[in-house]
Scaffold this motif. Structure first.
Motif, mmCIF file in Angstrom:
data_model
loop_
_atom_site.group_PDB
_atom_site.id
_atom_site.type_symbol
_atom_site.label_atom_id
_atom_site.label_comp_id
_atom_site.label_asym_id
_atom_site.label_seq_id
_atom_site.Cartn_x
_atom_site.Cartn_y
_atom_site.Cartn_z
ATOM 1 N N GLY A 117 0.799 -1.217 0.000
ATOM 2 C CA GLY A 117 0.000 0.000 0.000
ATOM 3 C C GLY A 117 0.829 1.262 0.000
ATOM 4 O O GLY A 117 0.305 2.358 0.188
ATOM 5 N N ASN A 118 2.153 1.124 -0.206
ATOM 6 C CA ASN A 118 3.062 2.265 -0.207
ATOM 7 C C ASN A 118 4.019 2.179 -1.382
ATOM 8 O O ASN A 118 4.558 1.104 -1.675
ATOM 9 N N THR A 119 4.236 3.300 -2.044
ATOM 10 C CA THR A 119 5.172 3.339 -3.165
ATOM 11 C C THR A 119 6.600 3.130 -2.663
ATOM 12 O O THR A 119 7.032 3.844 -1.755
ATOM 13 N N PRO A 120 7.333 2.159 -3.202
ATOM 14 C CA PRO A 120 8.703 1.908 -2.719
ATOM 15 C C PRO A 120 9.616 3.101 -2.980
ATOM 16 O O PRO A 120 9.576 3.717 -4.043
ATOM 17 N N GLU A 121 10.447 3.411 -1.999
ATOM 18 C CA GLU A 121 11.464 4.437 -2.176
ATOM 19 C C GLU A 121 12.665 3.819 -2.890
ATOM 20 O O GLU A 121 12.945 2.623 -2.718
ATOM 21 N N PRO A 122 13.386 4.602 -3.690
ATOM 22 C CA PRO A 122 14.560 4.062 -4.385
ATOM 23 C C PRO A 122 15.578 3.486 -3.399
ATOM 24 O O PRO A 122 15.878 4.101 -2.375
ATOM 25 N N GLN A 123 16.080 2.291 -3.708
ATOM 26 C CA GLN A 123 17.105 1.620 -2.911
ATOM 27 C C GLN A 123 16.700 1.469 -1.442
ATOM 28 O O GLN A 123 17.485 1.665 -0.522
ATOM 29 N N HIS A 124 15.448 1.128 -1.237
ATOM 30 C CA HIS A 124 14.921 0.811 0.090
ATOM 31 C C HIS A 124 14.280 -0.571 0.041
ATOM 32 O O HIS A 124 13.816 -1.029 -1.001
ATOM 33 N N MET A 125 14.248 -1.217 1.193
ATOM 34 C CA MET A 125 13.533 -2.470 1.357
ATOM 35 C C MET A 125 12.306 -2.208 2.210
ATOM 36 O O MET A 125 12.411 -1.575 3.268
ATOM 37 N N GLN A 126 11.166 -2.667 1.778
ATOM 38 C CA GLN A 126 9.943 -2.473 2.543
ATOM 39 C C GLN A 126 9.774 -3.595 3.557
ATOM 40 O O GLN A 126 10.116 -4.746 3.299
ATOM 41 N N VAL A 127 9.209 -3.240 4.708
ATOM 42 C CA VAL A 127 9.030 -4.198 5.796
ATOM 43 C C VAL A 127 7.544 -4.331 6.113
ATOM 44 O O VAL A 127 6.845 -3.333 6.300
ATOM 45 N N MET A 128 7.080 -5.577 6.157
ATOM 46 C CA MET A 128 5.707 -5.868 6.556
ATOM 47 C C MET A 128 5.742 -6.938 7.649
ATOM 48 O O MET A 128 6.748 -7.637 7.809
ATOM 49 N N LYS A 129 4.658 -7.033 8.395
ATOM 50 C CA LYS A 129 4.589 -8.072 9.426
ATOM 51 C C LYS A 129 3.136 -8.471 9.637
ATOM 52 O O LYS A 129 2.212 -7.799 9.179
ATOM 53 N N TYR A 130 2.958 -9.559 10.372
ATOM 54 C CA TYR A 130 1.625 -10.031 10.702
ATOM 55 C C TYR A 130 1.237 -9.499 12.071
ATOM 56 O O TYR A 130 1.986 -9.655 13.043
ATOM 57 N N ASN A 131 0.063 -8.853 12.145
ATOM 58 C CA ASN A 131 -0.381 -8.331 13.430
ATOM 59 C C ASN A 131 -1.051 -9.445 14.226
ATOM 60 O O ASN A 131 -1.029 -10.617 13.833
ATOM 61 N N THR A 132 -1.661 -9.090 15.355
ATOM 62 C CA THR A 132 -2.248 -10.097 16.247
ATOM 63 C C THR A 132 -3.435 -10.815 15.614
ATOM 64 O O THR A 132 -3.841 -11.879 16.073
ATOM 65 N N ARG A 133 -3.989 -10.241 14.562
ATOM 66 C CA ARG A 133 -5.101 -10.894 13.847
ATOM 67 C C ARG A 133 -4.610 -11.595 12.581
ATOM 68 O O ARG A 133 -5.417 -11.908 11.699
ATOM 69 N N ASP A 134 -3.283 -11.806 12.502
ATOM 70 C CA ASP A 134 -2.674 -12.484 11.353
ATOM 71 C C ASP A 134 -2.941 -11.763 10.046
ATOM 72 O O ASP A 134 -3.038 -12.387 8.979
ATOM 73 N N LYS A 135 -3.027 -10.465 10.102
ATOM 74 C CA LYS A 135 -3.189 -9.658 8.893
ATOM 75 C C LYS A 135 -1.855 -9.021 8.546
ATOM 76 O O LYS A 135 -1.174 -8.469 9.408
ATOM 77 N N LEU A 136 -1.476 -9.115 7.280
ATOM 78 C CA LEU A 136 -0.201 -8.582 6.824
ATOM 79 C C LEU A 136 -0.310 -7.067 6.695
ATOM 80 O O LEU A 136 -1.126 -6.550 5.929
ATOM 81 N N ILE A 137 0.512 -6.345 7.464
ATOM 82 C CA ILE A 137 0.450 -4.886 7.467
ATOM 83 C C ILE A 137 1.828 -4.290 7.177
ATOM 84 O O ILE A 137 2.860 -4.896 7.435
ATOM 85 N N TYR A 138 1.821 -3.087 6.637
ATOM 86 C CA TYR A 138 3.053 -2.368 6.336
ATOM 87 C C TYR A 138 3.614 -1.749 7.611
ATOM 88 O O TYR A 138 2.889 -1.138 8.392
ATOM 89 N N VAL A 139 4.935 -1.905 7.818
ATOM 90 C CA VAL A 139 5.593 -1.374 9.016
ATOM 91 C C VAL A 139 6.435 -0.150 8.674
ATOM 92 O O VAL A 139 6.451 0.845 9.392
ATOM 93 N N GLY A 140 7.176 -0.232 7.585
ATOM 94 C CA GLY A 140 8.067 0.862 7.193
ATOM 95 C C GLY A 140 9.043 0.377 6.151
ATOM 96 O O GLY A 140 8.852 -0.671 5.523
#
Length: 222
Positions: A194-217
């Motif tokens: 749900g976020n446009t990748p920044e050049p030369q960055h790695m995006q981080v996502m994780k599973y919250n307590t409801r097992d939903k994949l969310i964007y962290v940073g």
């Protein structure tokens, strides 16, 4: 009631409690408004604060299960998306440009610097993505058709592909609990996070307590 008569004790207590409730409500509303204003006026992190935040996120990735790292395919010579994927040919030549190979090496160095040496690694079937994933040195690279670039001619097909990708990632993460690395096109990264990748960055996502994949940073190459 005469002018000198006193109010009933119950009525006096009720009136006092009502005033307290109103006062607390007004205080709470003022606090919410102040917090919203502070959030709106919050300044972006300075360089030092951003480095601290990045280090904390790297530590989370390294020590805790349930994280997904999205890495973009590095720059390659021309458009090498196969009409009919024959991934064996991807390993018969170098696909990345010199700049792309340098960026892939920076990805490798960043992962090693933060002691990330092994992960479940999946790549799109696009040759530059497979080469980028291989250069990360995190173990065997699995090819995954769902990580291929999104179709340009059908919004329904794009939504279906992302839905299937999330479902697949959920099942995989539930069974393994390891760091999951996905090397893909920026269109896939943007749709998944749900976020446009920044050049030369790695995006981080994780599973919250409801097992939903969310964007962290995102974390930069360092």
């Amino acid at each position: 009631m005469s002018r000198n008569a006193r109010p009933h004790p119950f009525l006096f207590l009720f009136t006092y409690q009502l005033r307290v409730v109103v006062l607390l409500a007004l205080t709470l509303l003022a606090g919410i408004a102040q917090g919203a204003s502070a959030k709106k006026d919050a300044k972006p992190l300075d360089d030092y604060e951003q480095r601290i935040a990045d280090q904390a996120l790297w530590k989370e990735l390294r020590q805790n299960p349930g994280y997904v790292l999205l890495i973009p395919a590095a720059e390659a010579h021309g458009d090498q998306r196969p009409a009919s994927p024959d991934t064996a040919k991807c390993y018969q030549r170098f696909n990345l440009t010199d700049h792309g190979a340098t960026v892939a090496r920076h990805f490798y160095n960043s992962l090693r610097r933060h002691d990330i040496r092994k992960a479940l690694t999946y790549s799109s079937q696009w040759c530059p993505a497979l080469e980028t994933a291989t250069r990360l040195g995190l173990g065997y690279v699995h090819e995954m058709a769902l990580l291929n670039d999104l179709p340009a001619d059908s919004e329904t097909a794009r939504k279906l592909q992302i839905m299937q990708l999330k479902s697949w990632a959920n099942d995989l993460q539930y069974n393994h609990k390891n760091l999951l690395v996905l090397v893909a096109h920026t269109s896939i990264m943007a749709a998944l996070s749900g976020n446009t990748p920044e050049p030369q960055h790695m995006q981080v996502m994780k599973y919250n307590t409801r097992d939903k994949l969310i964007y962290v940073g995102s974390v930069p190459l360092d």
